[in-house]
Design a protein around this motif. Structure first.
Motif, PDB file in Angstrom:
ATOM      1  N   ASP A   1       0.876  -1.269  -0.096  1.00  0.00           N
ATOM      2  CA  ASP A   1       0.014  -0.055   0.048  1.00  0.00           C
ATOM      3  C   ASP A   1       0.936   1.159   0.134  1.00  0.00           C
ATOM      4  O   ASP A   1       1.689   1.278   0.924  1.00  0.00           O
ATOM      5  CB  ASP A   1      -0.830   0.037   1.310  1.00  0.00           C
ATOM      6  CG  ASP A   1      -2.064   1.013   1.307  1.00  0.00           C
ATOM      7  OD1 ASP A   1      -1.757   1.848   0.444  1.00  0.00           O
ATOM      8  OD2 ASP A   1      -2.793   0.888   2.104  1.00  0.00           O
ATOM      9  N   PRO A   2       0.720   2.118  -0.823  1.00  0.00           N
ATOM     10  CA  PRO A   2       1.404   3.416  -0.996  1.00  0.00           C
ATOM     11  C   PRO A   2       1.395   4.287   0.233  1.00  0.00           C
ATOM     12  O   PRO A   2       2.362   5.131   0.365  1.00  0.00           O
ATOM     13  CB  PRO A   2       1.203   4.072  -2.368  1.00  0.00           C
ATOM     14  CG  PRO A   2      -0.314   3.371  -2.537  1.00  0.00           C
ATOM     15  CD  PRO A   2      -0.345   2.100  -2.188  1.00  0.00           C
ATOM     16  N   GLU A   3       0.247   4.243   0.869  1.00  0.00           N
ATOM     17  CA  GLU A   3      -0.013   5.161   1.931  1.00  0.00           C
ATOM     18  C   GLU A   3       0.790   4.441   3.417  1.00  0.00           C
ATOM     19  O   GLU A   3       1.340   5.194   4.090  1.00  0.00           O
ATOM     20  CB  GLU A   3      -1.516   5.534   2.047  1.00  0.00           C
ATOM     21  CG  GLU A   3      -1.635   6.541   3.081  1.00  0.00           C
ATOM     22  CD  GLU A   3      -3.274   7.035   3.062  1.00  0.00           C
ATOM     23  OE1 GLU A   3      -3.947   6.380   3.775  1.00  0.00           O
ATOM     24  OE2 GLU A   3      -3.609   7.582   2.166  1.00  0.00           O
ATOM     25  N   SER A   4       0.162   3.382   3.578  1.00  0.00           N
ATOM     26  CA  SER A   4       0.694   2.726   4.693  1.00  0.00           C
ATOM     27  C   SER A   4       1.783   1.947   4.806  1.00  0.00           C
ATOM     28  O   SER A   4       2.619   1.528   6.049  1.00  0.00           O
ATOM     29  CB  SER A   4      -0.428   1.807   5.359  1.00  0.00           C
ATOM     30  OG  SER A   4      -0.741   0.749   4.698  1.00  0.00           O
ATOM     31  N   GLY A   5       2.379   1.454   3.603  1.00  0.00           N
ATOM     32  CA  GLY A   5       3.424   0.562   3.575  1.00  0.00           C
ATOM     33  C   GLY A   5       2.867  -0.985   4.028  1.00  0.00           C
ATOM     34  O   GLY A   5       4.124  -1.857   4.102  1.00  0.00           O
ATOM     35  N   LYS A   6       1.980  -1.223   4.156  1.00  0.00           N
ATOM     36  CA  LYS A   6       1.513  -2.545   4.527  1.00  0.00           C
ATOM     37  C   LYS A   6       1.099  -3.375   3.121  1.00  0.00           C
ATOM     38  O   LYS A   6       0.647  -2.924   2.365  1.00  0.00           O
ATOM     39  CB  LYS A   6       0.533  -2.851   5.668  1.00  0.00           C
ATOM     40  CG  LYS A   6       0.971  -2.075   6.911  1.00  0.00           C
ATOM     41  CD  LYS A   6       0.101  -2.137   7.941  1.00  0.00           C
ATOM     42  CE  LYS A   6       0.658  -1.704   9.395  1.00  0.00           C
ATOM     43  NZ  LYS A   6      -0.410  -1.641  10.282  1.00  0.00           N
ATOM     44  N   PRO A   7       0.980  -4.811   3.238  1.00  0.00           N
ATOM     45  CA  PRO A   7       0.431  -5.390   2.148  1.00  0.00           C
ATOM     46  C   PRO A   7      -1.082  -5.413   1.919  1.00  0.00           C
ATOM     47  O   PRO A   7      -1.708  -4.986   2.956  1.00  0.00           O
ATOM     48  CB  PRO A   7       0.785  -7.090   2.516  1.00  0.00           C
ATOM     49  CG  PRO A   7       1.411  -6.915   3.748  1.00  0.00           C
ATOM     50  CD  PRO A   7       1.689  -5.757   4.302  1.00  0.00           C
ATOM     51  N   THR A   8      -1.301  -5.293   0.800  1.00  0.00           N
ATOM     52  CA  THR A   8      -2.913  -4.839   0.413  1.00  0.00           C
ATOM     53  C   THR A   8      -3.280  -5.616  -0.876  1.00  0.00           C
ATOM     54  O   THR A   8      -2.578  -5.876  -1.590  1.00  0.00           O
ATOM     55  CB  THR A   8      -3.028  -3.426   0.238  1.00  0.00           C
ATOM     56  OG1 THR A   8      -4.467  -3.289   0.110  1.00  0.00           O
ATOM     57  CG2 THR A   8      -2.522  -2.923  -0.942  1.00  0.00           C
TER      58      THR A   8
ATOM     59  N   ARG B   1      -6.235   0.960 -11.028  1.00  0.00           N
ATOM     60  CA  ARG B   1      -5.786  -0.250  -9.766  1.00  0.00           C
ATOM     61  C   ARG B   1      -5.704   0.726  -8.406  1.00  0.00           C
ATOM     62  O   ARG B   1      -5.236   1.529  -8.302  1.00  0.00           O
ATOM     63  CB  ARG B   1      -4.523  -0.856 -10.060  1.00  0.00           C
ATOM     64  CG  ARG B   1      -4.399  -1.740 -11.206  1.00  0.00           C
ATOM     65  CD  ARG B   1      -2.949  -2.363 -11.102  1.00  0.00           C
ATOM     66  NE  ARG B   1      -2.051  -1.408 -11.150  1.00  0.00           N
ATOM     67  CZ  ARG B   1      -0.622  -1.851 -10.698  1.00  0.00           C
ATOM     68  NH1 ARG B   1      -0.398  -2.931 -10.291  1.00  0.00           N
ATOM     69  NH2 ARG B   1       0.159  -0.732 -10.779  1.00  0.00           N
ATOM     70  N   THR B   2      -6.465   0.169  -7.475  1.00  0.00           N
ATOM     71  CA  THR B   2      -6.651   0.869  -6.136  1.00  0.00           C
ATOM     72  C   THR B   2      -6.542  -0.188  -5.064  1.00  0.00           C
ATOM     73  O   THR B   2      -6.608  -1.249  -5.012  1.00  0.00           O
ATOM     74  CB  THR B   2      -8.082   1.567  -6.301  1.00  0.00           C
ATOM     75  OG1 THR B   2      -8.642   2.254  -7.364  1.00  0.00           O
ATOM     76  CG2 THR B   2      -8.314   2.270  -4.928  1.00  0.00           C
ATOM     77  N   ALA B   3      -5.754   0.405  -3.875  1.00  0.00           N
ATOM     78  CA  ALA B   3      -5.451  -0.402  -2.952  1.00  0.00           C
ATOM     79  C   ALA B   3      -6.593  -0.609  -2.119  1.00  0.00           C
ATOM     80  O   ALA B   3      -7.393   0.528  -1.693  1.00  0.00           O
ATOM     81  CB  ALA B   3      -4.246   0.284  -2.128  1.00  0.00           C
ATOM     82  N   VAL B   4      -7.245  -1.713  -1.659  1.00  0.00           N
ATOM     83  CA  VAL B   4      -8.287  -1.978  -0.834  1.00  0.00           C
ATOM     84  C   VAL B   4      -8.370  -1.499   0.540  1.00  0.00           C
ATOM     85  O   VAL B   4      -9.140  -0.652   0.903  1.00  0.00           O
ATOM     86  CB  VAL B   4      -8.582  -3.553  -0.737  1.00  0.00           C
ATOM     87  CG1 VAL B   4      -9.578  -3.723   0.396  1.00  0.00           C
ATOM     88  CG2 VAL B   4      -8.836  -4.124  -2.150  1.00  0.00           C
ATOM     89  N   LYS B   5      -6.781  -1.476   1.152  1.00  0.00           N
ATOM     90  CA  LYS B   5      -6.761  -0.921   2.547  1.00  0.00           C
ATOM     91  C   LYS B   5      -6.845   0.687   2.586  1.00  0.00           C
ATOM     92  O   LYS B   5      -7.616   1.063   3.465  1.00  0.00           O
ATOM     93  CB  LYS B   5      -5.496  -1.320   3.019  1.00  0.00           C
ATOM     94  CG  LYS B   5      -5.416  -2.875   3.519  1.00  0.00           C
ATOM     95  CD  LYS B   5      -4.269  -2.910   4.474  1.00  0.00           C
ATOM     96  CE  LYS B   5      -4.025  -4.559   4.951  1.00  0.00           C
ATOM     97  NZ  LYS B   5      -3.128  -4.733   5.739  1.00  0.00           N
ATOM     98  N   SER B   6      -6.671   1.372   1.728  1.00  0.00           N
ATOM     99  CA  SER B   6      -6.631   2.915   1.909  1.00  0.00           C
ATOM    100  C   SER B   6      -7.401   3.541   0.976  1.00  0.00           C
ATOM    101  O   SER B   6      -7.689   4.669   0.966  1.00  0.00           O
ATOM    102  CB  SER B   6      -5.087   3.378   1.751  1.00  0.00           C
ATOM    103  OG  SER B   6      -4.595   3.285   0.239  1.00  0.00           O
ATOM    104  N   GLY B   7      -7.651   2.853  -0.127  1.00  0.00           N
ATOM    105  CA  GLY B   7      -8.456   3.496  -1.224  1.00  0.00           C
ATOM    106  C   GLY B   7      -7.477   4.400  -2.046  1.00  0.00           C
ATOM    107  O   GLY B   7      -8.134   4.955  -3.140  1.00  0.00           O
ATOM    108  N   LYS B   8      -6.266   4.111  -2.131  1.00  0.00           N
ATOM    109  CA  LYS B   8      -5.400   5.146  -2.917  1.00  0.00           C
ATOM    110  C   LYS B   8      -5.219   4.502  -4.434  1.00  0.00           C
ATOM    111  O   LYS B   8      -4.957   3.397  -4.433  1.00  0.00           O
ATOM    112  CB  LYS B   8      -4.188   5.468  -2.223  1.00  0.00           C
ATOM    113  CG  LYS B   8      -4.175   6.458  -1.161  1.00  0.00           C
ATOM    114  CD  LYS B   8      -3.689   7.844  -1.726  1.00  0.00           C
ATOM    115  CE  LYS B   8      -3.407   8.563  -0.351  1.00  0.00           C
ATOM    116  NZ  LYS B   8      -3.210  10.054  -1.253  1.00  0.00           N
ATOM    117  N   ALA B   9      -5.071   5.108  -5.177  1.00  0.00           N
ATOM    118  CA  ALA B   9      -4.686   4.840  -6.566  1.00  0.00           C
ATOM    119  C   ALA B   9      -3.357   4.552  -6.552  1.00  0.00           C
ATOM    120  O   ALA B   9      -2.354   5.129  -5.974  1.00  0.00           O
ATOM    121  CB  ALA B   9      -4.988   5.718  -7.664  1.00  0.00           C
ATOM    122  N   ILE B  10      -3.035   3.340  -7.468  1.00  0.00           N
ATOM    123  CA  ILE B  10      -1.704   3.045  -7.440  1.00  0.00           C
ATOM    124  C   ILE B  10      -0.972   3.248  -8.762  1.00  0.00           C
ATOM    125  O   ILE B  10      -1.627   3.143  -9.762  1.00  0.00           O
ATOM    126  CB  ILE B  10      -1.463   1.325  -7.331  1.00  0.00           C
ATOM    127  CG1 ILE B  10      -1.987   1.025  -5.801  1.00  0.00           C
ATOM    128  CG2 ILE B  10      -0.293   1.010  -7.329  1.00  0.00           C
ATOM    129  CD1 ILE B  10      -2.133  -0.392  -5.572  1.00  0.00           C
TER     130      ILE B  10
END
Length: 102
Positions: free
Chosen positions: A72-79, A93-102
Motif C-alpha cells: 500500500d503506497p500510504e501505509s506501507g503494508k500489504p494490500t 488499480r486501487t489499494a483496498v486498505k487505503s483506497g489510494k490509486a496505485i
C-alpha cells in the motif's frame, strides 16, 4: 495479473517471506514475477563470446504471483487490489486498505 513491472511488493509465502522488493519482470502466461534481490539462484555457465570467463552467475528466479502482495503506497503494508472505474471510463488499480490509486 494485477501486479505490474515496477510495483513494490512483499513476499507473503515461501523461504523469502516478509522481504520487500521491486518487480523487475512479469510473466502473465505462467503467472510468475521476478522480484529484485529475492529468490536468488546460481547458474553455472560455459564460456561464450559475450562472457569469455564463464563461471557461476547469481540471478533472481521467478516467484508465483500468489506468493507476493502489493504494498500500500500510504501505509506501507500489504494490500489487495481492486479495479475502480473513473468518471471518464478508465479503470485504475486501487489499494483496498487505503483506497489510494496505485
Amino acid at each position: 495479473m494485477r501486479i505490474k513491472t515496477g510495483d513494490s511488493v512483499i513476499v507473503i509465502a515461501g523461504k523469502e517471506k516478509g522481504k520487500k522488493g521491486k518487480v523487475l519482470a512479469t510473466y502473465p502466461k505462467t503467472e510468475r514475477v521476478v522480484v529484485e534481490g529475492l529468490n536468488k539462484v546460481k547458474r553455472h555457465t560455459k564460456p561464450t563470446q559475450n562472457n569469455p570467463q564463464g563461471g557461476i552467475i547469481e540471478k533472481e528466479a521467478a516467484l508465483h504471483v500468489s506468493n507476493v502482495m502489493l504494498i500500500d503506497p500510504e501505509s506501507g503494508k500489504p494490500t489487495r487490489i481492486k479495479m475502480v472505474q473513473q468518471a471518464d471510463g478508465t479503470k485504475v488499480r486501487t489499494a483496498v486498505k487505503s483506497g489510494k490509486a496505485i
